[in-house]
Design a protein around this motif. Sequence first.
Motif, PDB file in Angstrom:
ATOM      1  N   LEU A  16      26.724  10.863  25.821  1.00  0.00           N
ATOM      2  CA  LEU A  16      27.642  11.153  26.937  1.00  0.00           C
ATOM      3  C   LEU A  16      27.178  12.079  27.669  1.00  0.00           C
ATOM      4  O   LEU A  16      27.267  12.060  29.061  1.00  0.00           O
ATOM      5  CB  LEU A  16      29.122  11.333  26.746  1.00  0.00           C
ATOM      6  N   TRP A  39      31.156  15.819  35.366  1.00  0.00           N
ATOM      7  CA  TRP A  39      31.087  14.860  34.537  1.00  0.00           C
ATOM      8  C   TRP A  39      31.205  14.800  33.138  1.00  0.00           C
ATOM      9  O   TRP A  39      31.666  13.953  32.339  1.00  0.00           O
ATOM     10  CB  TRP A  39      29.765  14.181  34.749  1.00  0.00           C
ATOM     11  N   THR A  40      30.698  15.976  32.584  1.00  0.00           N
ATOM     12  CA  THR A  40      30.923  16.061  31.050  1.00  0.00           C
ATOM     13  C   THR A  40      32.697  16.266  30.782  1.00  0.00           C
ATOM     14  O   THR A  40      33.042  15.582  30.013  1.00  0.00           O
ATOM     15  CB  THR A  40      30.600  17.608  30.762  1.00  0.00           C
ATOM     16  N   ARG A  42      35.086  15.001  32.524  1.00  0.00           N
ATOM     17  CA  ARG A  42      35.454  13.326  32.861  1.00  0.00           C
ATOM     18  C   ARG A  42      35.036  12.365  31.787  1.00  0.00           C
ATOM     19  O   ARG A  42      36.016  11.730  31.380  1.00  0.00           O
ATOM     20  CB  ARG A  42      34.807  13.029  34.121  1.00  0.00           C
ATOM     21  N   SER A  43      34.129  12.557  31.365  1.00  0.00           N
ATOM     22  CA  SER A  43      33.504  11.648  30.206  1.00  0.00           C
ATOM     23  C   SER A  43      34.180  11.753  28.962  1.00  0.00           C
ATOM     24  O   SER A  43      34.610  10.927  28.116  1.00  0.00           O
ATOM     25  CB  SER A  43      31.914  11.699  30.100  1.00  0.00           C
ATOM     26  N   ASN A  47      36.532   9.546  27.019  1.00  0.00           N
ATOM     27  CA  ASN A  47      36.433   8.868  25.527  1.00  0.00           C
ATOM     28  C   ASN A  47      37.488   9.098  24.714  1.00  0.00           C
ATOM     29  O   ASN A  47      37.671   8.288  24.015  1.00  0.00           O
ATOM     30  CB  ASN A  47      34.877   9.822  25.157  1.00  0.00           C
ATOM     31  N   TRP A 138      33.500  -0.223  26.077  1.00  0.00           N
ATOM     32  CA  TRP A 138      33.119   1.146  26.612  1.00  0.00           C
ATOM     33  C   TRP A 138      33.105   1.176  28.190  1.00  0.00           C
ATOM     34  O   TRP A 138      33.554   1.974  28.837  1.00  0.00           O
ATOM     35  CB  TRP A 138      31.769   1.617  25.856  1.00  0.00           C
ATOM     36  N   LEU A 143      32.271   4.501  30.766  1.00  0.00           N
ATOM     37  CA  LEU A 143      31.287   5.129  29.751  1.00  0.00           C
ATOM     38  C   LEU A 143      30.374   4.028  29.340  1.00  0.00           C
ATOM     39  O   LEU A 143      30.496   2.879  29.120  1.00  0.00           O
ATOM     40  CB  LEU A 143      32.203   5.496  28.572  1.00  0.00           C
TER      41      LEU A 143
END
Length: 209
Positions: A16, A39-40, A42-43, A47, A138, A143
């Motif tokens: 990710l 982004w970190t 958000r992902s 997840n 995903w 993702l």
Amino acid sequence: MMLKQLIPALLLITLLGGCTTIQLEPLPEGMTEQPPADWTQRSRSLNQFDHWQLSGKLAVRQPSDSGTAVINHWEQQGEQYDLALSSAFLGMGSTRLLGTPGFLKLQLANGDTYQSSEPETLVLAATGWQLPIDSLTWWIRGLPSPASDFRLLFDDRQQLAIIHQSGWEIRYDRWQPFIEDLPQLPAKITALKDDKRVRVVISDWQRKD
């Protein structure tokens, strides 16, 4: 049949983060591989959002045939999914797909039930449609799948626009804020591979306990 081993959490986090060995043509105009600052987070939020239900429509276009189906429900509980489709295409009627990564049970409208450790092969044999079902669980959240290398492209609004993975190009055509306290979720996705296209339009997302 044996299920595939679960992907270790550490590997998932690494994927990710954007590590990839895919080499592709130059970036489309207006796109960047540089993820936005959030982004970190958000992902990570997407997840962790692994108990949900959605409804909408599915359209498949390929050289041999094309068709549409109503997604009556797609329920996800961790790695387990329950996808119920209705379609008059090729006499499919009501079709239900129940599975986990590397395993699928498919129930047809006439009561016939099939199962396989190769989900895509089973879906193709039963419906004539090529659906990357394991990866879709995903991609549908925005993702990349942890199963293989990928490339992420972001647009000038700092939103995920394209995932390149396993020979597929997944385009995020529309995002919407369906659920409070979650990042925006995909409302329209188009997945392309060679002369095949899978389009999913989501009308509703719900969080499941």
